[in-house]
Design a protein around this motif. Structure first.
Motif, PDB file in Angstrom:
ATOM      1  N   ALA A 157      40.656  41.650  35.418  1.00 32.10           N
ATOM      2  CA  ALA A 157      39.755  40.327  35.463  1.00 32.10           C
ATOM      3  C   ALA A 157      40.701  39.347  35.841  1.00 32.10           C
ATOM      4  N   VAL A 158      42.245  39.330  35.412  1.00 20.79           N
ATOM      5  CA  VAL A 158      42.820  38.361  35.898  1.00 20.79           C
ATOM      6  C   VAL A 158      43.681  38.433  37.352  1.00 20.79           C
ATOM      7  N   TRP A 215      41.248  37.116  44.295  1.00 23.57           N
ATOM      8  CA  TRP A 215      39.903  37.130  44.903  1.00 23.57           C
ATOM      9  C   TRP A 215      39.191  35.792  44.964  1.00 23.57           C
ATOM     10  N   PHE A 216      39.112  35.146  43.985  1.00 26.27           N
ATOM     11  CA  PHE A 216      38.619  33.757  43.838  1.00 26.27           C
ATOM     12  C   PHE A 216      39.326  32.713  43.928  1.00 26.27           C
ATOM     13  N   LYS A 217      40.361  32.487  43.131  1.00 24.12           N
ATOM     14  CA  LYS A 217      41.175  31.140  43.218  1.00 24.12           C
ATOM     15  C   LYS A 217      41.840  31.071  44.609  1.00 24.12           C
ATOM     16  N   SER A 241      30.769  35.155  42.819  1.00 27.61           N
ATOM     17  CA  SER A 241      31.264  34.832  41.905  1.00 27.61           C
ATOM     18  C   SER A 241      31.697  35.708  40.864  1.00 27.61           C
ATOM     19  N   LEU A 242      32.724  35.591  39.758  1.00 27.58           N
ATOM     20  CA  LEU A 242      33.135  36.639  38.895  1.00 27.58           C
ATOM     21  C   LEU A 242      32.457  36.137  37.551  1.00 27.58           C
ATOM     22  N   ILE A 293      33.875  43.762  34.482  1.00 27.74           N
ATOM     23  CA  ILE A 293      33.731  42.492  35.332  1.00 27.74           C
ATOM     24  C   ILE A 293      32.608  42.613  36.302  1.00 27.74           C
ATOM     25  N   LYS A 302      26.823  34.221  44.727  1.00 34.85           N
ATOM     26  CA  LYS A 302      27.102  32.504  44.109  1.00 34.85           C
ATOM     27  C   LYS A 302      25.798  31.906  44.669  1.00 34.85           C
ATOM     28  N   PRO A 329      33.165  37.648  34.148  1.00 30.17           N
ATOM     29  CA  PRO A 329      33.663  38.856  32.924  1.00 30.17           C
ATOM     30  C   PRO A 329      33.007  38.923  31.930  1.00 30.17           C
ATOM     31  N   ASN A 338      40.298  37.520  39.421  1.00 27.12           N
ATOM     32  CA  ASN A 338      40.342  36.013  39.493  1.00 27.12           C
ATOM     33  C   ASN A 338      41.205  35.506  40.574  1.00 27.12           C
ATOM     34  N   ARG A 339      42.559  35.640  40.211  1.00 24.97           N
ATOM     35  CA  ARG A 339      43.501  35.158  40.921  1.00 24.97           C
ATOM     36  C   ARG A 339      43.583  35.519  42.335  1.00 24.97           C
TER      37      ARG A 339
END
Length: 130
Positions: free
Chosen positions: A43-44, A50-52, A62-63, A76, A81, A65, A47-48
């Motif tokens: 998940a971390v 793929w998304f941020k 959108s993620l 997840i 979106k 979790p 998020n880091r």
């Protein structure tokens, strides 16, 4: 010779198509870690990376979790979106100890599937890179 009804033929054909479409599940080598340990790392990383990071391959998603799971399968989800359609397009989940990792959904039949598989396994094994 007896003929099968059309709905039976269609059902058998559909079952055959589904069996051929099941993607290979990601494999990882972390035998002492729980499913929650693995999915927290995944998940971390997702998020880091793929998304941020603004990765264009994941910009439309959108993620979501769901790490607190009473079913014993933390996971997840990737959903579209800004859409009323909440069906997940990707589910990555782990189960058991040692954890068995699985990824499935429509995105696992798209061109991005090998990358998803590689990223998930890398993060599950503890890597932090994108």
């Amino acid at each position: 010779m007896r003929r099968l009804p059309l709905f039976m033929i269609a059902s058998l054909a559909f079952a055959g198509l589904l069996a051929g479409c099941k993607p290979e599940a990601p494999k990882h080598s972390a035998p002492s870690q729980s499913a929650l340990d693995i999915m927290e790392k995944v998940a971390v990383g997702a998020n880091r990376c793929w998304f941020k990071s603004g990765d264009p391959a994941f910009k439309a998603y959108s993620l979501a979790p769901e790490l607190t799971s009473f079913s014993g399968r933390p996971r997840i989800l990737l959903v579209r979106k800004n859409s009323a359609d909440i069906r997940p397009l990707l589910v990555v989940q782990a189960e058991g100890k040692p954890a068995r990792l699985d990824a499935f959904g429509p995105m696992m039949n798209e061109a991005v599937a090998p990358r998803i598989r590689k990223d998930v396994v890398r993060w599950a094994n503890g890597a932090k890179d994108c």
